[in-house]
Design an enzyme around this catalytic site. Structure first.
Site, mmCIF file in Angstrom:
data_model
loop_
_atom_site.group_PDB
_atom_site.id
_atom_site.type_symbol
_atom_site.label_atom_id
_atom_site.label_comp_id
_atom_site.label_asym_id
_atom_site.label_seq_id
_atom_site.Cartn_x
_atom_site.Cartn_y
_atom_site.Cartn_z
ATOM 1 C CE LYS A 76 -3.997 1.846 2.568
ATOM 2 N NZ LYS A 76 -4.887 1.578 3.721
ATOM 3 C CB SER A 151 -8.072 3.293 2.753
ATOM 4 O OG SER A 151 -7.242 2.701 3.757
ATOM 5 C CB SER A 175 -8.466 0.374 5.632
ATOM 6 O OG SER A 175 -9.265 1.527 5.689
#
Length: 461
Positions: A76, A151, A175
């Site tokens: 990420k 996310s 997330s």
């Protein structure tokens, strides 16, 4: 691609039947061909091939010692990567190049992992759709008109579409688990603090967790071995006879759409058929407690982003700007009250885990929504997609307990639904045990559909 599990890749490398360089090129080719999914912000092709060559030389010399030697991963983009830009999905950090790796990145690369690149995400991890105004919306591989959750949306897509073997995400209010559920993969939020959180662009140091997203439970256990130095693979057992599964009588079964409710009920029946004991439990958490996550998260985010709020507020995307604008208006007394309630809830959930081994819930109340949709109606009650999607997973960010999302089927709209398991702190081994048993008994056909989906996407290019 369905055969390219971590275990099979490592075995192939050791027997000289597979090449780390060729496997890395295969993943890079897939990333190139499926660019329209918008999973990656930065593809580190040269770095990946250099790391693959090193891994290959180690295997040829019988010197490969890392748990993940030659395994291509993605990260990420709020995890620092030395010499590689780390945007956090933002315009503000679009040119930020860290001078050292985040703790988890350093650990995994020390274990031989290959860095394919940095995956797309909701800006600064401040949302659950991964609709990014600067790097484009991430698209769900099951249906490109829908979000992949967030996310860590890029991580979910990268794993589901075989654009990396596994991915590392972050989780403040769901997330990791929301994109895992939305994309039909496995995602684990470990116990708070178990995985090194240094070098991460936080929303909230109190609520943030770092964890893996993988295609199956075997890969998840191996990733946890590499991330923690512990042995989780020994808990990959199919016998869960006598395992006590807590079934909430309140909160987690409220405001759920019909498809999700039916698949959740079926999953509980399936677990019972394996010999698990279902025990009804009262949950000491209410919808009012959900506001605690906002009080803590926004207060700490206001501190993390204080300089940018004062000097570059208009450089944030609209939704993130609106959230951060309000961060400095939260009274200190509300923040302190939220922390006190957090401590109380943690104790109360620990008491529940003395009576049951795991709690089983849906991961999210609904399947992912179409890109651009901001509101949703369930049982004639309208709420924001954000509030709805975090309602169930955010509970265990507040308490810090480990929580796993694993697929439990497809809704009528063809999108995946997730099943969430939570356990006592540092009992990831229990989650791996129950997740593996459920997967082995009931998810083979689901995985086959997901694998065909990924391969058909390539064939159509």
């Amino acid at each position: 691609m369905e055969n390219l599990s971590i275990r099979s890749l490592i075995e192939g490398f050791r027997k000289k039947q597979l090449s780390p360089v060729e496997i890395t090129r295969l993943y890079l080719d897939r990333i190139h061909h499926l660019q329209d999914l918008n999973a990656y912000i930065t593809v580190t092709e040269n770095v990946a091939l250099q790391q693959a060559e090193i891994a290959e030389k180690k295997y040829l010399a019988n010197e490969a010692l890392g748990v993940l030697e030659g395994i291509p991963l993605s990260y990420k983009d709020n995890l620092d990567t030395k010499g590689i830009r780390t945007t956090s999905g933002s315009k503000i950090d679009e040119n930020y190049i860290p001078n050292k790796d985040a703790g988890v990145v350093y650990t995994l690369q020390r274990e031989g992992a290959i860095n394919l690149g940095k995956v797309n995400m909701h800006e600064f991890a401040f949302g659950i759709t991964s609709n990014n105004p600067f790097y484009g919306s991430v698209k769900n591989p099951w249906n490109n008109d829908y979000t992949p959750g967030g996310s860590s949306g890029g991580s979910g897509v990268a794993v589901a579409a075989s654009l990396s073997v596994a991915s590392i995400g972050t989780d403040t209010a769901g997330s990791i688990r929301i994109p895992a559920a939305s994309c039909g993969v496995v995602g684990l939020k470990p116990t708070h603090g178990l995985v090194d959180a240094s070098g991460v662009k936080h929303i909230s140091w109190t609520l943030d967790h770092i964890g893996p997203l993988t295609r199956n439970m075997d890969d998840l256990a191996i990733m946890m071995d590499a991330m923690t130095g512990k042995n989780y693979t020994k808990y990959l057992k199919e016998d869960i006879r006598g395992l006590r599964i807590g079934v909430p009588k309140n909160y987690f079964n409220e405001g759920i759409d019909q498809n999700t409710a039916l698949l959740y009920k079926k999953a509980l029946e399936d677990l019972e058929s394996l010999g698990a004991i279902l025990i009804e439990i009262d949950i000491p958490y209410t919808i009012e407690d959900l506001a605690l996550s906002f009080a803590i998260g926004l207060s700490e985010a206001g501190y993390v982003h204080e300089e940018s709020i004062l000097s570059a507020l208009d450089s944030f995307g609209l939704d993130v700007k609106m959230s951060l604008e309000n961060s400095h208006s939260i009274p200190a007394i509300d923040y302190i009250k939220a922390l006190k309630r957090k401590t109380q809830l943690t104790v109360e959930f620990e008491q529940i885990f003395e009576k049951v081994d795991v709690i089983a819930t849906p991961t999210t109340p609904i399947t992912p929504q179409k890109i651009g949709e901001e509101m949703v109606t369930i049982n004639d009650i309208q709420d924001s997609v954000f509030n709805t999607m975090i309602r169930l997973p955010a509970v265990f960010n507040l308490t810090g307990h480990p929580a796993l999302s694993i697929p439990c089927g497809l809704a009528e709209n063809g999108l995946p639904v997730g099943l969430q398991f939570a356990a006592a702190k540092h009992k990831e081994k229990v989650l791996i045990h129950v997740g593996y048993a459920y997967e082995q008994a009931f998810l083979r056909s689901f995985y086959e559909k997901r694998n065909r989906l990924a391969d058909l996407a390539i064939e159509s290019k």
